[in-house]
Write a protein that holds these residues in place. Structure first.
Motif, mmCIF file in Angstrom:
data_model
loop_
_atom_site.group_PDB
_atom_site.id
_atom_site.type_symbol
_atom_site.label_atom_id
_atom_site.label_comp_id
_atom_site.label_asym_id
_atom_site.label_seq_id
_atom_site.Cartn_x
_atom_site.Cartn_y
_atom_site.Cartn_z
ATOM 1 N N ILE A 1 12.882 26.455 10.802
ATOM 2 C CA ILE A 1 12.495 25.483 9.772
ATOM 3 C C ILE A 1 12.263 26.185 8.437
ATOM 4 C CG2 ILE A 1 10.683 23.867 9.070
ATOM 5 C CD1 ILE A 1 10.323 23.157 12.022
ATOM 6 N N ALA A 2 11.617 27.344 8.484
ATOM 7 C CA ALA A 2 11.348 28.099 7.264
ATOM 8 C C ALA A 2 12.646 28.534 6.583
ATOM 9 C CB ALA A 2 10.480 29.320 7.576
ATOM 10 N N SER A 3 13.713 28.712 7.363
ATOM 11 C CA SER A 3 15.007 29.080 6.781
ATOM 12 C C SER A 3 15.510 27.988 5.838
ATOM 13 C CB SER A 3 16.043 29.317 7.882
ATOM 14 O OG SER A 3 15.663 30.378 8.719
ATOM 15 N N VAL A 4 15.234 26.739 6.191
ATOM 16 C CA VAL A 4 15.649 25.611 5.357
ATOM 17 C C VAL A 4 14.852 25.586 4.057
ATOM 18 C CG1 VAL A 4 15.796 23.091 5.224
ATOM 19 C CG2 VAL A 4 16.307 24.264 7.388
ATOM 20 N N VAL A 5 13.562 25.869 4.149
ATOM 21 C CA VAL A 5 12.662 25.720 3.000
ATOM 22 C C VAL A 5 12.653 26.954 2.102
ATOM 23 C CG1 VAL A 5 10.287 25.245 2.287
ATOM 24 C CG2 VAL A 5 11.229 24.155 4.342
ATOM 25 N N PHE A 6 12.659 28.144 2.686
ATOM 26 C CA PHE A 6 12.547 29.378 1.910
ATOM 27 C C PHE A 6 13.874 30.120 1.768
ATOM 28 C CE2 PHE A 6 8.241 28.524 3.292
ATOM 29 C CZ PHE A 6 7.494 28.822 2.167
ATOM 30 N N GLY A 7 14.882 29.723 2.529
ATOM 31 C CA GLY A 7 16.193 30.348 2.424
ATOM 32 C C GLY A 7 16.543 31.169 3.647
ATOM 33 N N ASN A 8 17.835 31.419 3.840
ATOM 34 C CA ASN A 8 18.307 32.157 5.011
ATOM 35 C C ASN A 8 17.779 33.587 5.071
ATOM 36 O OD1 ASN A 8 19.913 30.196 6.379
ATOM 37 N ND2 ASN A 8 21.426 30.367 4.738
ATOM 38 N N LYS A 9 17.458 34.144 3.925
ATOM 39 C CA LYS A 9 16.824 35.464 3.876
ATOM 40 C C LYS A 9 15.348 35.359 3.509
ATOM 41 C CE LYS A 9 21.038 38.053 2.725
ATOM 42 N NZ LYS A 9 21.703 38.930 1.716
ATOM 43 N N GLY A 10 15.027 34.407 2.668
ATOM 44 C CA GLY A 10 13.652 34.245 2.218
ATOM 45 C C GLY A 10 12.677 33.915 3.332
ATOM 46 N N TYR A 11 13.165 33.234 4.382
ATOM 47 C CA TYR A 11 12.273 32.868 5.477
ATOM 48 C C TYR A 11 11.627 34.091 6.118
ATOM 49 C CZ TYR A 11 14.884 34.577 9.525
ATOM 50 O OH TYR A 11 15.460 35.393 10.468
ATOM 51 N N MET A 12 12.306 35.248 5.998
ATOM 52 C CA MET A 12 11.782 36.458 6.635
ATOM 53 C C MET A 12 10.415 36.828 6.089
ATOM 54 S SD MET A 12 15.165 38.887 6.889
ATOM 55 C CE MET A 12 16.683 38.309 7.643
ATOM 56 N N PRO B 1 -0.575 27.680 1.702
ATOM 57 C CA PRO B 1 0.541 27.266 0.843
ATOM 58 C C PRO B 1 1.869 27.148 1.583
ATOM 59 C CG PRO B 1 -0.786 28.911 -0.292
ATOM 60 C CD PRO B 1 -1.280 28.853 1.128
ATOM 61 N N ILE B 2 2.081 27.983 2.588
ATOM 62 C CA ILE B 2 3.357 27.956 3.317
ATOM 63 C C ILE B 2 3.562 26.604 3.988
ATOM 64 C CG2 ILE B 2 4.677 29.000 5.193
ATOM 65 C CD1 ILE B 2 3.171 31.614 4.679
ATOM 66 N N GLY B 3 2.567 26.170 4.745
ATOM 67 C CA GLY B 3 2.680 24.888 5.432
ATOM 68 C C GLY B 3 2.758 23.720 4.472
ATOM 69 N N ALA B 4 1.974 23.780 3.382
ATOM 70 C CA ALA B 4 1.984 22.687 2.404
ATOM 71 C C ALA B 4 3.357 22.532 1.761
ATOM 72 C CB ALA B 4 0.916 22.958 1.335
ATOM 73 N N ILE B 5 3.989 23.643 1.447
ATOM 74 C CA ILE B 5 5.323 23.618 0.834
ATOM 75 C C ILE B 5 6.346 23.035 1.806
ATOM 76 C CG2 ILE B 5 7.209 25.107 0.033
ATOM 77 C CD1 ILE B 5 4.944 26.969 -1.079
ATOM 78 N N ILE B 6 6.263 23.428 3.073
ATOM 79 C CA ILE B 6 7.180 22.888 4.081
ATOM 80 C C ILE B 6 7.011 21.377 4.211
ATOM 81 C CG2 ILE B 6 7.683 22.836 6.556
ATOM 82 C CD1 ILE B 6 7.129 25.837 6.619
ATOM 83 N N LEU B 7 5.771 20.898 4.217
ATOM 84 C CA LEU B 7 5.523 19.465 4.360
ATOM 85 C C LEU B 7 6.092 18.679 3.186
ATOM 86 C CD1 LEU B 7 1.848 19.475 5.738
ATOM 87 C CD2 LEU B 7 3.947 18.963 6.994
ATOM 88 N N VAL B 8 5.859 19.147 1.968
ATOM 89 C CA VAL B 8 6.389 18.450 0.794
ATOM 90 C C VAL B 8 7.914 18.467 0.802
ATOM 91 C CG1 VAL B 8 6.542 18.493 -1.733
ATOM 92 C CG2 VAL B 8 4.343 18.898 -0.614
ATOM 93 N N ASP B 9 8.482 19.607 1.169
ATOM 94 C CA ASP B 9 9.944 19.737 1.183
ATOM 95 C C ASP B 9 10.576 18.815 2.215
ATOM 96 O OD1 ASP B 9 12.332 21.666 0.336
ATOM 97 O OD2 ASP B 9 12.465 21.366 2.510
ATOM 98 N N GLN B 10 10.059 18.832 3.437
ATOM 99 C CA GLN B 10 10.714 18.140 4.539
ATOM 100 C C GLN B 10 10.347 16.661 4.678
ATOM 101 O OE1 GLN B 10 13.108 19.781 6.972
ATOM 102 N NE2 GLN B 10 13.154 20.619 4.903
ATOM 103 N N TYR B 11 9.190 16.271 4.124
ATOM 104 C CA TYR B 11 8.795 14.869 4.221
ATOM 105 C C TYR B 11 9.040 14.089 2.933
ATOM 106 C CZ TYR B 11 6.462 15.250 8.769
ATOM 107 O OH TYR B 11 6.189 15.408 10.108
ATOM 108 N N VAL B 12 9.070 14.784 1.786
ATOM 109 C CA VAL B 12 9.144 14.086 0.506
ATOM 110 C C VAL B 12 10.433 14.374 -0.260
ATOM 111 C CG1 VAL B 12 7.996 13.720 -1.720
ATOM 112 C CG2 VAL B 12 6.626 14.146 0.337
ATOM 113 N N LEU B 13 10.735 15.648 -0.478
ATOM 114 C CA LEU B 13 11.809 16.010 -1.401
ATOM 115 C C LEU B 13 13.189 16.155 -0.765
ATOM 116 C CD1 LEU B 13 9.907 18.638 -3.596
ATOM 117 C CD2 LEU B 13 10.319 16.223 -4.085
ATOM 118 N N ARG B 14 13.259 16.729 0.445
ATOM 119 C CA ARG B 14 14.588 17.056 0.994
ATOM 120 C C ARG B 14 14.649 16.747 2.490
ATOM 121 N NH1 ARG B 14 17.058 22.246 0.481
ATOM 122 N NH2 ARG B 14 15.188 23.063 1.489
#
Length: 444
Positions: free
Chosen positions: A105-116, A369-382
């Motif tokens: 899931i983090a790969s979607v939100v932070f990127g294929n490399k950024g999730y690391m 912040p990590i979880g909050a960003i994922i929630l906004v991204d996956q439930y609201v923006l994208r």
């Protein structure tokens, strides 16, 4: 020749891992859990309920009551656990719907490399929790029974690695054993301690030596930070649920139910006994209370309970750490569980558990912040987005803003909650940054 030998060894290791997966079950480190492999509601619930219903939760309840007084501590426990249910429940549903673990899931939100960076941080923090809890096991056994600390820590660590190696089934079974033990012994300790006082005196307990030194903001941060790391990677567990109701029920069994029960056991005991300058990480906890009865059978039971109970939380933390790192390095969860478990044992032998409170402060700044960003991204923006880029700057920018604000709050505004501030600011920042980027003209 050397390259050929290394290739042969790697192939043999791969074959062994495949055989182990065939026996113990596939853990789906690099792909979504298919519907056919999903587990029952009871199984996922036992995985979750066995995580926070632990003696460390009771110790945290004692710390809250000592610092805030029973009345305010109770409010912090209830509100903090309600927030955790909303946060963990929403993240868990994402894992359940997609079948993906946190790293995917983090790969979607932070990127294929950024999730690391996100997954690596959380996995390392969870490995640290494994070391902390393993160290607490060794320290309590050593101080209570006069046994060698290092030896007791190694024995605990090896047992916990073995549970984790079995996989999600191992987490299910350790929870099935640990939870009834905690309920029976925890309620007995709380009830026995309460019988030495009165419920009116317990409720009006004002704190250590009559002084309440902890603000509501700090209290909420302590409650939230206790499981904010594991709560953020909740998809590692909830991806196994068959449907959304099962995912939410399993989460509820942990927050507020199991976590609140554990905290109340420690809180009631501490308020009832009102020991001056009590030390929950020493002898002033439910483990120490049982041994203070000086009953041989109860001391033996307390010894077994400690290893089983902390074995539950340690195996959960190690499972999360191994799942995250296995995705990052392209390996298998079970192999990483052994490697990381050995590292954790080595760290535990150095008394790292003594930095417990500082650890919670770190989590309150970096993780929400990590979880909050994922929630906004996956439930609201994208909604329904897929991983299409290596790095997503808006996610990292919001993460930095949330953590910086949380640090300022912790240093200058102790009456506020660091964890809540970090999450709220990061969510708003991510939303704002995403809108700004979306309005920028696209270049060809």
């Amino acid at each position: 020749m050397s390259t050929r030998n290394e290739s042969s060894i790697a192939h043999e290791v791969e074959e062994v891992e495949e055989h182990v997966d065939a026996i113990l079950g596939h853990e789906y480190e690099h792909e979504p859990v298919p519907p056919s492999a999903r587990r029952s509601l009871l199984s996922v619930t036992m995985v979750w309920i066995g995580f926070p219903m632990i003696i460390t939760g009771a110790m945290t309840g004692s710390i809250l009551v000592l610092g805030m007084g029973f009345r305010n501590a109770l409010i912090a426990m209830i509100v903090g656990n309600a927030i955790m249910f909303a946060y963990v429940g929403a993240l868990g549903v994402l894992g359940n719907r997609t079948g993906m673990n946190f790293a995917l899931i983090a790969s979607v939100v932070f990127g294929n490399k950024g999730y690391m960076l996100a997954s690596g941080l959380l996995s390392t923090l969870l490995l640290g929790w494994y070391a902390v809890q393993t160290g607490i096991t060794g320290a309590l056994v050593s101080s209570t029974y006069g046994l060698n600390y290092v030896l007791m820590t190694i024995i605990a660590g090896v047992l916990y690695i073995a549970i984790t190696f079995v996989g999600v089934r191992g987490l299910h079974w350790i929870g099935t054993i640990s939870v009834p033990l905690f309920v029976v012994l925890g309620l007995w300790v709380a009830g026995h301690a309460a019988s030495t006082s009165s419920w009116e005196a317990i409720y009006s307990y004002a704190g250590n030596n009559g002084v309440a030194s902890m603000s509501m903001g700090i209290g909420l941060t302590v409650v939230i930070a206790l499981f904010i790391d594991a709560g953020t990677v909740t998809a590692d567990f909830n991806r196994w649920a068959k449907d959304t109701p099962s995912s939410l029920i399993a989460t509820f069994s942990a927050f507020p139910f199991a976590n609140l029960v554990a905290m109340l056991v420690g809180g009631v005991m501490t308020a009832a006994l009102a020991v001056p300058d009590a030390n929950p990480f020493g002898t002033d906890n439910m483990f120490g209370y049982m041994n203070s009865m000086q009953l041989t059978w109860l001391s033996v039971l307390a010894f077994l309970f400690l290893y089983i109970n902390l074995g539950s939380v340690c195996s959960h933390c190690l499972y999360n750490a191994a799942t995250g790192w296995s995705r990052i390095v392209g390996s298998h969860m079970r192999l990483l569980a052994v490697i990381l478990g050995v590292i954790g044992i080595a760290v535990a032998a150095g008394n790292v558990w003594a930095f417990f409170i500082q650890w919670l402060s770190l989590l309150g700044i970096l993780v929400p912040p990590i979880g909050a960003i994922i929630l906004v991204d996956q439930y609201v923006l994208r909604r329904g987005a897929t991983a299409t880029t290596d790095w997503r700057g808006t996610a990292f920018g919001a993460w930095a803003i949330g953590s910086i604000v949380a640090f300022i709050v912790e240093e200058t505004m102790p009456h506020l909650s660091t964890a809540i501030s970090a999450a709220v600011v990061a969510a708003v920042a991510y939303w704002g940054l995403s809108l700004v980027v979306a309005r920028q003209p696209q270049t060809t």
